[in-house]
Design a protein around this motif. Sequence first.
Motif, PDB file in Angstrom:
ATOM      1  N   PRO A  26      13.335  24.242 -34.962  1.00 37.51           N
ATOM      2  CA  PRO A  26      13.240  22.951 -34.269  1.00 37.51           C
ATOM      3  C   PRO A  26      11.937  22.863 -33.480  1.00 37.51           C
ATOM      4  CG  PRO A  26      14.917  24.357 -33.254  1.00 37.51           C
ATOM      5  CD  PRO A  26      14.387  25.107 -34.437  1.00 37.51           C
ATOM      6  N   ASP A  27      11.428  21.669 -33.343  1.00 39.79           N
ATOM      7  CA  ASP A  27      10.224  21.421 -32.561  1.00 39.79           C
ATOM      8  C   ASP A  27      10.686  21.056 -31.146  1.00 39.79           C
ATOM      9  OD1 ASP A  27       7.200  19.717 -33.155  1.00 39.79           O
ATOM     10  OD2 ASP A  27       8.276  19.666 -31.251  1.00 39.79           O
ATOM     11  N   TYR A  28      10.293  21.879 -30.184  1.00 35.41           N
ATOM     12  CA  TYR A  28      10.794  21.705 -28.806  1.00 35.41           C
ATOM     13  C   TYR A  28      10.449  20.323 -28.244  1.00 35.41           C
ATOM     14  CZ  TYR A  28      10.780  22.200 -23.709  1.00 35.41           C
ATOM     15  OH  TYR A  28      10.958  21.999 -22.369  1.00 35.41           O
ATOM     16  N   GLN A  29       9.192  19.891 -28.439  1.00 37.88           N
ATOM     17  CA  GLN A  29       8.779  18.590 -27.875  1.00 37.88           C
ATOM     18  C   GLN A  29       9.591  17.460 -28.500  1.00 37.88           C
ATOM     19  OE1 GLN A  29       7.091  18.161 -25.263  1.00 37.88           O
ATOM     20  NE2 GLN A  29       6.268  20.236 -25.082  1.00 37.88           N
ATOM     21  N   LYS A  30       9.779  17.565 -29.794  1.00 36.53           N
ATOM     22  CA  LYS A  30      10.556  16.537 -30.496  1.00 36.53           C
ATOM     23  C   LYS A  30      12.019  16.563 -30.032  1.00 36.53           C
ATOM     24  CE  LYS A  30      10.107  15.105 -35.235  1.00 36.53           C
ATOM     25  NZ  LYS A  30       9.943  15.558 -36.607  1.00 36.53           N
ATOM     26  N   LYS A 242      18.694  21.278 -37.272  1.00 38.85           N
ATOM     27  CA  LYS A 242      18.073  22.533 -37.723  1.00 38.85           C
ATOM     28  C   LYS A 242      18.792  23.758 -37.180  1.00 38.85           C
ATOM     29  CE  LYS A 242      13.540  20.444 -38.323  1.00 38.85           C
ATOM     30  NZ  LYS A 242      12.211  20.225 -37.713  1.00 38.85           N
ATOM     31  N   LEU A 243      19.598  23.547 -36.127  1.00 39.28           N
ATOM     32  CA  LEU A 243      20.399  24.649 -35.552  1.00 39.28           C
ATOM     33  C   LEU A 243      21.885  24.415 -35.801  1.00 39.28           C
ATOM     34  CD1 LEU A 243      18.655  25.194 -32.100  1.00 39.28           C
ATOM     35  CD2 LEU A 243      18.288  26.425 -34.222  1.00 39.28           C
ATOM     36  N   ASP A 244      22.209  23.678 -36.843  1.00 41.51           N
ATOM     37  CA  ASP A 244      23.614  23.393 -37.185  1.00 41.51           C
ATOM     38  C   ASP A 244      24.313  22.537 -36.130  1.00 41.51           C
ATOM     39  OD1 ASP A 244      23.285  25.167 -39.344  1.00 41.51           O
ATOM     40  OD2 ASP A 244      24.082  26.866 -38.213  1.00 41.51           O
TER      41      ASP A 244
END
Length: 254
Positions: A26-30, A242-244
């Motif tokens: 996962p993209d943290y900012q997003k 992305k992390l279920d």
Amino acid sequence: MFTHALVRKPCKNIVEGITSAKLGEPDYQKALVQHASYVQTLMECGLEVMQLEASEEYPDSVFIEDIALLTPEFAVITRPGAPSRRGETEGIKEVLWEFYDEIVEIQPPGTLDAGDVMMAGNRFFIGLSGRTNEEGARQLEAILHKFGFATILVELENLLHLKTGVSYLEHDTMLVGPELKDADFLEDYRTIEVALEESYAANCIWVNTTIIIPKGYPTTLKKIEDAGYDRIVTTDTSEFRKLDGGLSCLSLRF
Ligand code: CIR
């Protein structure tokens, strides 16, 4: 009707969260942007949203739904099945005292993720999953029976949590993904089936007459509309997927 929601901001360590999705990091900012927009959506449904600070120690802590079950009368603090998530319940009792007089905790060796718990009227369905064991489910059943609720256990095979595969949309209606579509426990309900290629959208929430579903699942959206729901909003949860993580996991509504 719900009046409040509790959420926890995503942490930078979200990239270390548990996953089987194979959709990349996962993209943290997003994730921050998507989370803020999710909170905004809850507020537009009339909820007062309380935001807990990010907890870097626990990469999956944004999925706050798993750590507590909040009902109108009482709260249950769970004992998450994944060892790396167990500490996420720290401090939650202090937060909940503000709203509840009655708080019960699941005890070892029981494990329970509240993503496995679905309330439908005066019934609770409890998934037995890789995270929720029989002991955890039995402890929860005992609590729920004490408060006059009926309980039904549902054995899960491949789903992470019960609510990964089914969501209660009020009006005796269940939105159900491919894994559970023929399950016996659905026999008393009208069902809306989610197609295999959109199975992520089987996890959505009903908040005070609005249905919030993840963005990007047009067939499911149309089916819900066709079933007669006229207030449906979408919100992008791609980074949590992305992390279920489903849409419901990002908040506790009460
Ligand atoms: C986990 O594996 O625990 C997290 N990565 C996702 C949790 C999603 N929670 C839920 O479905 N209730």
